[in-house]
Design a protein around this motif. Structure first.
Motif, PDB file in Angstrom:
ATOM      1  N   GLY A 302       1.432   8.036  -4.119  1.00  0.00           N
ATOM      2  CA  GLY A 302       1.752   7.565  -5.465  1.00  0.00           C
ATOM      3  C   GLY A 302       2.574   6.294  -5.447  1.00  0.00           C
ATOM      4  N   LEU A 303       3.559   6.242  -4.553  1.00  0.00           N
ATOM      5  CA  LEU A 303       4.391   5.045  -4.428  1.00  0.00           C
ATOM      6  C   LEU A 303       3.557   3.836  -4.004  1.00  0.00           C
ATOM      7  CD1 LEU A 303       7.527   6.621  -2.697  1.00  0.00           C
ATOM      8  CD2 LEU A 303       7.459   5.624  -4.989  1.00  0.00           C
ATOM      9  N   VAL A 304       2.625   4.060  -3.077  1.00  0.00           N
ATOM     10  CA  VAL A 304       1.780   2.962  -2.597  1.00  0.00           C
ATOM     11  C   VAL A 304       0.837   2.490  -3.699  1.00  0.00           C
ATOM     12  CG1 VAL A 304      -0.059   2.347  -0.996  1.00  0.00           C
ATOM     13  CG2 VAL A 304       1.911   3.632  -0.173  1.00  0.00           C
ATOM     14  N   ILE A 305       0.161   3.414  -4.342  1.00  0.00           N
ATOM     15  CA  ILE A 305      -0.798   3.055  -5.395  1.00  0.00           C
ATOM     16  C   ILE A 305      -0.105   2.286  -6.520  1.00  0.00           C
ATOM     17  CG2 ILE A 305      -2.300   3.990  -7.204  1.00  0.00           C
ATOM     18  CD1 ILE A 305      -2.918   6.317  -5.228  1.00  0.00           C
ATOM     19  N   CYS A 306       1.042   2.818  -6.968  1.00  0.00           N
ATOM     20  CA  CYS A 306       1.761   2.166  -8.073  1.00  0.00           C
ATOM     21  C   CYS A 306       2.352   0.829  -7.643  1.00  0.00           C
ATOM     22  CB  CYS A 306       2.856   3.089  -8.600  1.00  0.00           C
ATOM     23  SG  CYS A 306       2.215   4.567  -9.427  1.00  0.00           S
ATOM     24  N   GLY A 307       2.811   0.730  -6.395  1.00  0.00           N
ATOM     25  CA  GLY A 307       3.361  -0.528  -5.902  1.00  0.00           C
ATOM     26  C   GLY A 307       2.305  -1.603  -5.792  1.00  0.00           C
ATOM     27  N   ILE A 308       1.122  -1.233  -5.271  1.00  0.00           N
ATOM     28  CA  ILE A 308       0.023  -2.182  -5.127  1.00  0.00           C
ATOM     29  C   ILE A 308      -0.465  -2.684  -6.489  1.00  0.00           C
ATOM     30  CG2 ILE A 308      -2.434  -2.349  -4.529  1.00  0.00           C
ATOM     31  CD1 ILE A 308      -0.811  -2.713  -2.093  1.00  0.00           C
ATOM     32  N   LEU A 309      -0.538  -1.783  -7.456  1.00  0.00           N
ATOM     33  CA  LEU A 309      -1.074  -2.131  -8.774  1.00  0.00           C
ATOM     34  C   LEU A 309      -0.013  -2.625  -9.746  1.00  0.00           C
ATOM     35  CD1 LEU A 309      -3.625   0.817  -9.186  1.00  0.00           C
ATOM     36  CD2 LEU A 309      -4.070  -1.526  -8.423  1.00  0.00           C
ATOM     37  N   GLY A 310       1.255  -2.644  -9.303  1.00  0.00           N
ATOM     38  CA  GLY A 310       2.327  -3.146 -10.161  1.00  0.00           C
ATOM     39  C   GLY A 310       2.750  -2.187 -11.254  1.00  0.00           C
ATOM     40  N   TRP A 311       2.516  -0.892 -11.051  1.00  0.00           N
ATOM     41  CA  TRP A 311       2.908   0.112 -12.031  1.00  0.00           C
ATOM     42  C   TRP A 311       4.295   0.658 -11.711  1.00  0.00           C
ATOM     43  CZ3 TRP A 311      -2.313   3.234 -11.512  1.00  0.00           C
ATOM     44  CH2 TRP A 311      -3.347   2.458 -12.056  1.00  0.00           C
ATOM     45  N   SER A 312       4.848   1.431 -12.641  1.00  0.00           N
ATOM     46  CA  SER A 312       6.165   2.045 -12.448  1.00  0.00           C
ATOM     47  C   SER A 312       6.122   3.046 -11.294  1.00  0.00           C
ATOM     48  CB  SER A 312       6.607   2.767 -13.722  1.00  0.00           C
ATOM     49  OG  SER A 312       7.781   3.530 -13.478  1.00  0.00           O
ATOM     50  N   GLN A 313       7.174   3.003 -10.450  1.00  0.00           N
ATOM     51  CA  GLN A 313       7.276   3.937  -9.333  1.00  0.00           C
ATOM     52  C   GLN A 313       8.300   5.040  -9.586  1.00  0.00           C
ATOM     53  OE1 GLN A 313       8.017   0.889  -6.253  1.00  0.00           O
ATOM     54  NE2 GLN A 313       6.101   1.522  -5.282  1.00  0.00           N
ATOM     55  N   GLU A 314       8.780   5.162 -10.811  1.00  0.00           N
ATOM     56  CA  GLU A 314       9.660   6.283 -11.154  1.00  0.00           C
ATOM     57  C   GLU A 314       8.863   7.573 -11.051  1.00  0.00           C
ATOM     58  OE1 GLU A 314      12.910   6.410 -11.813  1.00  0.00           O
ATOM     59  OE2 GLU A 314      13.041   4.267 -11.351  1.00  0.00           O
ATOM     60  N   ILE A 315       9.418   8.570 -10.397  1.00  0.00           N
ATOM     61  CA  ILE A 315       8.639   9.758 -10.067  1.00  0.00           C
ATOM     62  C   ILE A 315       8.136  10.500 -11.301  1.00  0.00           C
ATOM     63  CG2 ILE A 315      10.616  11.338  -9.939  1.00  0.00           C
ATOM     64  CD1 ILE A 315       9.212  12.617  -7.510  1.00  0.00           C
ATOM     65  N   GLN A 316       8.837  10.361 -12.448  1.00  0.00           N
ATOM     66  CA  GLN A 316       8.423  11.058 -13.658  1.00  0.00           C
ATOM     67  C   GLN A 316       7.632  10.156 -14.621  1.00  0.00           C
ATOM     68  OE1 GLN A 316      12.031  12.838 -15.227  1.00  0.00           O
ATOM     69  NE2 GLN A 316      11.884  14.586 -13.848  1.00  0.00           N
ATOM     70  N   SER A 317       7.269   8.954 -14.163  1.00  0.00           N
ATOM     71  CA  SER A 317       6.464   8.068 -15.000  1.00  0.00           C
ATOM     72  C   SER A 317       5.019   8.548 -15.037  1.00  0.00           C
ATOM     73  CB  SER A 317       6.525   6.635 -14.474  1.00  0.00           C
ATOM     74  OG  SER A 317       5.890   6.545 -13.208  1.00  0.00           O
ATOM     75  N   ARG A 318       4.282   8.117 -16.048  1.00  0.00           N
ATOM     76  CA  ARG A 318       2.885   8.521 -16.173  1.00  0.00           C
ATOM     77  C   ARG A 318       2.055   8.047 -14.990  1.00  0.00           C
ATOM     78  NH1 ARG A 318       1.279   7.366 -22.546  1.00  0.00           N
ATOM     79  NH2 ARG A 318       2.695   8.926 -23.481  1.00  0.00           N
TER      80      ARG A 318
END
Length: 409
Positions: A302-318
């Motif tokens: 999840g951290l990798v996917i969100c980091g690559i795509l520029g999305w929020s990396q907060e664990i409770q984010s959508r």
């Protein structure tokens, strides 16, 4: 420095230990011991050294740059085609790789559960839905959905401590021949034990952990002034985790089972030491190991996917919840295809050993660039040692691919 200050400043290294002490570690290390005795202990020793060095580099990148590895890939300047290629490669390798790894984690956890309760199997068309896998997968996702990083760390630390004590005590009680144990640290390999050797390295030097630790380290500490604490944290955690892996291999060497397909098969070979209690010890150990990795694999992905795509990396984010849910869902799907759990776990570890050279080579290169880390970049001697480790993993990975193709050299 007081003991309280020491423990207060340690960080998320325990999560990395929890990540690689999974059912893959238990299965691969046990099979290594059963099939080859203590002969491959040296491979675990090499894995510990390699993991400490590579995880230190990833943690240093996170602390100095304030970005994790996926963000560094996304934000790199120049050569846009190389940047896009790198992003796609990481998304595929970590996304699909962790989904396959998650299937092994869930299957391994269910192996342990079967000691206590044999969950029913539901047949739907050509699929076998193992309700044990389904329950455990949903349980792991529920922890990720409701938790936070601090709570996760406490849960994982507790499970790892219990596993460490259980497997270490078990290894000692098997009364191994210590001269044979020490001789196992002399490097040697052949065509018969090569796949197991690669899998042992893959089960310790886990590619997704490099991404996970960079992210956790930058959130745990304030910056480059805390590098010394990061180094202590990762060294202590990896060394202790590696010793647990060695203990599991030693337990495997004492196993008398002729064939191992489940936790019950493992425990039968230990009944001479522990009696009927062996199956409960192995069952709980596999469950604890599986749960730790079932939580960390989707978290890292999840951290990798969100980091690559520029999305929020907060664990409770959508975005994080959706990404972690996809990994758990794919893991459950892969675990329902009728593949034997031990085969699935072993193949996942072998795949990690092949993927490792690609990811580790990239972070070694990035960490040697002055424009990235400035005065904290890899020095020549450190880079030389890291490249040696990378060459070893590359050669082993290539040999494993050629072995699958039936080509030897």
């Amino acid at each position: 420095m007081s003991l309280k200050t020491f423990f207060k400043n340690l960080g998320p290294g325990s999560i990395i230990a929890a990540a690689f002490i999974g059912p893959g570690t238990v299965t691969v290390c046990t099979l290594a011991g059963v099939n080859f005795g203590f002969a491959l202990l040296w491979a675990l020793g090499l894995s510990i050294i390699a993991t400490v060095i590579l995880q230190e580099i990833s943690g240093r990148l996170g602390l100095v740059t304030g970005q994790d590895l996926s963000q560094l890939i996304r934000n790199q300047t120049g050569k846009p085609l190389f940047r896009v290629f790198s992003m796609i490669l990481v998304l595929i390798a970590i996304g699909l790789g962790n989904a396959a790894y998650e299937s092994g984690n869930i299957s391994g956890t269910n192996l342990g559960l079967q000691v206590f309760w044999d969950a029913p199997i539901i047949n739907v068309a050509s699929f076998e839905i193992q309700t044990g896998n389904l329950i455990l997968g949903l349980f792991a996702f529920a922890i990720l959905w409701l938790g936070n990083y601090k709570a996760l760390e406490r849960i994982l630390v507790a499970l790892v401590i219990f596993m460490s004590i259980a497997f270490s005590v078990t290894a000692i009680l098997t009364k191994p021949d210590w001269s044979a144990v020490f001789s196992g640290f002399i490097p040697s390999w052949n065509d018969a034990n090569l796949p197991t050797l690669v899998a042992l390295i893959g089960t310790t030097v886990v590619p997704y952990n490099l991404f996970l630790y960079a992210s956790l380290a930058k959130n745990r500490w304030s910056g480059s002034e805390d590098i010394v604490w990061m180094r202590r944290d990762i060294a202590i955690s990896i060394i202790l985790g590696g010793l647990v892996s060695m203990a599991i291999l030693m337990v495997g060497a004492a196993n008398t089972s002729s064939e191992i397909k489940s936790a019950i098969d493992v425990s039968k070979g230990l009944e001479g030491v522990f009696g009927s209690f062996a199956k409960y010890l192995m069952g709980f150990g596999l469950m604890a190991a599986g749960l730790t990795s079932s939580i960390t694999a989707p978290l890292a992905a999840g951290l990798v996917i969100c980091g690559i795509l520029g999305w929020s990396q907060e664990i409770q984010s959508r975005s994080m919840r959706a990404s972690m849910g996809v990994i758990v869902g794919l893991g459950l799907l892969f675990a329902s295809l009728g593949i034997k759990p031990v085969q699935l776990i072993t193949l996942a570890q072998l795949a990690n050993g092949v993927l490792l050279p690609l990811i580790s080579g990239w972070i070694i290169w990035v960490a040697s660039q002055k424009e990235t880390l400035g005065d904290y970049r890899n020095r020549l001697g450190y880079t030389f040692l890291a490249v040696l480790i990378w060459l070893v993993t590359l050669v082993l990975g290539l040999k494993s691919i050629l072995a699958v193709l039936g080509i030897t050299f």
